[in-house]
Motif scaffolding. Sequence first.
Motif, short mmCIF file in Angstrom:
data_model
loop_
_atom_site.label_atom_id
_atom_site.label_comp_id
_atom_site.label_asym_id
_atom_site.label_seq_id
_atom_site.Cartn_x
_atom_site.Cartn_y
_atom_site.Cartn_z
N LEU A 111 0.65 -1.11 0.16
CA LEU A 111 0.17 0.03 -0.10
C LEU A 111 0.95 0.98 -0.03
CD1 LEU A 111 -2.20 -1.25 2.49
CD2 LEU A 111 -2.79 -0.56 0.27
N THR A 115 0.11 2.79 -4.02
CA THR A 115 -0.62 4.18 -4.22
C THR A 115 -0.25 4.95 -3.08
OG1 THR A 115 -1.64 3.13 -1.73
CG2 THR A 115 -2.50 1.93 -3.25
N ASP A 116 -1.33 6.29 -3.35
CA ASP A 116 -0.49 7.51 -2.45
C ASP A 116 -1.75 7.42 -1.33
OD1 ASP A 116 0.84 7.80 -5.04
OD2 ASP A 116 -1.21 8.24 -6.01
N LEU A 117 -1.72 6.33 -0.57
CA LEU A 117 -2.66 6.92 0.49
C LEU A 117 -1.90 6.85 1.65
CD1 LEU A 117 -4.69 3.73 0.43
CD2 LEU A 117 -5.34 5.76 -0.61
N LYS A 120 -1.78 7.45 7.93
CA LYS A 120 -3.10 7.40 8.63
C LYS A 120 -4.41 6.48 7.88
CE LYS A 120 -6.56 9.24 11.71
NZ LYS A 120 -7.67 9.31 10.60
N LEU A 121 -4.43 6.36 6.86
CA LEU A 121 -5.68 5.99 6.31
C LEU A 121 -4.53 3.90 6.00
CD1 LEU A 121 -8.26 5.87 5.59
CD2 LEU A 121 -7.32 7.08 2.69
N GLU A 124 -5.41 1.66 8.96
CA GLU A 124 -6.67 1.13 8.70
C GLU A 124 -7.49 0.45 8.40
OE1 GLU A 124 -10.08 4.79 9.04
OE2 GLU A 124 -8.79 6.35 9.37
N ILE A 125 -6.52 0.86 6.81
CA ILE A 125 -6.61 -0.35 6.13
C ILE A 125 -6.12 -1.67 6.13
CG2 ILE A 125 -6.65 -1.46 3.53
CD1 ILE A 125 -6.53 1.61 2.08
N LYS A 129 -7.95 -5.46 7.04
CA LYS A 129 -7.69 -6.45 6.18
C LYS A 129 -7.40 -7.68 7.25
CE LYS A 129 -7.24 -4.91 1.99
NZ LYS A 129 -8.25 -5.34 0.43
N ILE A 160 -4.75 -10.03 -0.18
CA ILE A 160 -5.50 -8.97 -0.46
C ILE A 160 -5.50 -7.38 -0.43
CG2 ILE A 160 -7.31 -10.83 -0.60
CD1 ILE A 160 -7.78 -9.95 2.23
N ALA A 161 -4.10 -6.80 0.17
CA ALA A 161 -4.14 -5.63 0.36
C ALA A 161 -4.42 -4.61 -0.46
CB ALA A 161 -2.26 -5.51 0.77
N LEU A 162 -3.68 -5.11 -1.41
CA LEU A 162 -3.92 -4.13 -2.99
C LEU A 162 -5.58 -4.72 -4.26
CD1 LEU A 162 -0.58 -3.64 -5.06
CD2 LEU A 162 -1.86 -1.94 -3.13
N ASP A 163 -6.24 -5.21 -2.95
CA ASP A 163 -7.54 -5.50 -4.24
C ASP A 163 -6.94 -6.24 -5.31
OD1 ASP A 163 -9.34 -4.76 -2.47
OD2 ASP A 163 -8.37 -2.98 -1.74
N ILE B 26 -8.67 2.46 -3.64
CA ILE B 26 -7.12 3.14 -3.36
C ILE B 26 -6.61 3.58 -4.05
CG2 ILE B 26 -7.33 1.31 -0.94
CD1 ILE B 26 -5.22 -0.18 -2.49
N HIS B 27 -6.80 3.38 -5.50
CA HIS B 27 -6.00 3.78 -6.35
C HIS B 27 -6.54 5.97 -6.47
CE1 HIS B 27 -3.60 0.91 -6.64
NE2 HIS B 27 -5.23 -0.27 -7.29
N PRO B 30 -7.15 10.21 -3.16
CA PRO B 30 -7.90 10.16 -1.66
C PRO B 30 -8.56 11.29 -1.22
CG PRO B 30 -5.89 10.00 -0.96
CD PRO B 30 -5.39 10.46 -2.59
N ASP B 58 -13.91 -0.81 -3.49
CA ASP B 58 -12.80 -1.63 -3.05
C ASP B 58 -12.71 -1.00 -1.61
OD1 ASP B 58 -11.24 1.14 -2.57
OD2 ASP B 58 -9.73 -0.41 -4.71
N SER B 59 -11.29 -1.59 -0.60
CA SER B 59 -10.75 -1.61 0.29
C SER B 59 -11.62 -0.10 0.90
CB SER B 59 -9.90 -1.65 1.12
OG SER B 59 -9.55 -3.34 0.24
N VAL B 63 -12.96 0.63 4.86
CA VAL B 63 -12.73 1.30 5.68
C VAL B 63 -13.55 2.74 6.39
CG1 VAL B 63 -10.61 2.65 6.36
CG2 VAL B 63 -9.86 0.75 4.61
N ARG B 67 -15.26 2.47 9.95
CA ARG B 67 -15.39 3.54 10.98
C ARG B 67 -16.89 3.97 11.10
NH1 ARG B 67 -12.16 8.47 8.65
NH2 ARG B 67 -10.88 7.02 7.98
#
Lengths: 260, 373
Positions: A111, A115-117, A120-121, A124-125, A129, A160-163, B26-27, B30, B58-59, B63, B67
């Motif tokens: 992740l 990804t650019d998450l 914190k997010l 949570e993911i 999971k 399954i981290a990246l769906d 997630i892509h 955000p 998706d996830s 999430v 929450r």
Amino acid sequence: MAKTTPNALIEVQDLTMAYGDFILQQNLTFNINKGSIFTIMGESGCGKSTLLRHLTGLKRPAAGNILFSDVDFWLSDEKTRVQLMQQSGVLYQSGALWSSMTIGENIALPLQQFTDLSAKLIDEIVGVKLALVGLKGFANYLPSAISGGMRKRAGLARAIALDPEILFFDEPSAGLDPISSKMLDDLILELRDSLGATIVMVTHELPSIFALADDSVFLDTETRTMLATGNPKTLARESDSIRVKQFLSRSISLPDELQE
Amino acid sequence: MITECALQSSRDGDKLCLTFLGSWTIHVTPCASPDIAQLFSQQAKTLCFNTEQLHEWDSRLLVELSRIAEFAASQSITIDDQGLPSGIRKLLHLTQKKTLIPPDDKYSESGILEEVGNHALGFFRQSIEMLAFTGEILLSYVRFFSGRTRFLKRDLTWFFYDCGPQALPIVALISFLVGFTLAFIGAVQLQMFGADIYVANLVGLTMTREMGPMMAAIIMAGRTGAAYAAQLGTMQVNEEIDALHTMGLNPLDFLVLPRMTALLVMMPLLAIFADFIGILGGFFIGCFSLDISPILYYEQTVQAIHINHFLVGIIKSIVFGYLVAFCGCIKGMHCGRSAGAVGQATTSAVVTAIVFIVITDAGFTFFFNLIGI
């Protein structure tokens, strides 16, 4: 290349697998449909795990093509290959969790990298999971601190981290007790239904095969090719190959009426 | 294609309705996580969802939903999940299922005091372990000489070959260059007194007493000691050592004894070999750079080296051989059960062996000086 089957997510065409000069399997042709649970069956040493290594892009075929939604994996450039590999998640036989990282870090790594998450997010993911595989609260443990069954679940959470669209499982229930193994089977089914993923697994656990699989391929050691493909329940009843029937009924000799 | 994601809320009496819009994946870059508490500010009793305009999910959505569900539970608001896609409804149920309870021994960062304490305890424990291992090796040799050990003769032959002939090229190269360098440096100093010929004494004595055994030992620590630690460590990881135990074979007799014997026998031979090659390196410089006649150099060397000097070197090298094998084997046998542990064991085997070699060498020099050899 023209699409031969409308539903096929993975197409294997005339695949030959070899180690150097030694041909392990040849003339393998089958399709894996979207949303199905596909098993690769066969005796020990017939090349099941090698086939999985071919499908996950770890090993190059000696001959033949592997297509992911009409894109030929080995004819594509490096970048496309990496993209295709990211669309699939793999659960290795013993989890293959990176031992120097905690469970949470193991799941967070893809992740963070792809990804650019926000941090914190991602946390949570990771939590969600882990909750999905029944390991809520284990994020700060090292893989060495948890049991083999839990490591497998954690490996699943990482897969399954990246769906991913496709999930590969190498012997998911090997080394698990019947109850844990049943729980894992149920989990796989539920994840398939809710994530809508396609699942490819290598296994020779008959209960798992009959409970989960709706399609399969049977590899044979002696003839070095596939003997059958289709739903294992149907194969157990209607296959014209004795070996497939022996395998699926777990017997060495078959009753007379079947042996003709 | 809608790429933004948004969450809207609407209120209908005591019913709060949340509408998800766009792509919740997630892509997608955000969107700020909405402040859920604010959405709930009114006295809502039930919660429903509208996902008709949800493009894909998706996830990321999962999430957000978990929450929301957690918050709703804390406010005792009932959730009506009919408006959600069936897949995510199942996933949400799955996350709320009962999970295993984590045990207590959680991995945690330790403070500086704890770290110091752990190191002190670790040092103490290691010393005890080393003493115990020494004792076990002694017992193993007692069994060996009374003919009660079980190991493969083939293993022993292979280790002899690996520690002896296989190590010759690298030992030859290093000791030749050491002799070469010694002669060079010595020559510069001795030339000032016109005592060129004593280069032969310098090289001969240093090689036989010190550098021959020491260089051979250090090479073997890096070459063979590390290999022992890695082999035994990997066997530990693969449970191969347990397999020997349960089969009734003593792993110490089976694995450690052949390795140790090979090094104990081969190390003095390697040291003697290193002595000669080192002297040859000095001879090379003496003859070609200092113009000493080969015969003279030979005579001078033979005069300088007494049999005692050789014996000192040989005694040292036997002890060094023991130290290298000891460090390699103990680190391998006590290796942890992960890939990282094998690396640590190997590093530690080499470092410990070299430290022990240098310390022992200093001790020996002092001791031999004291008794006048």
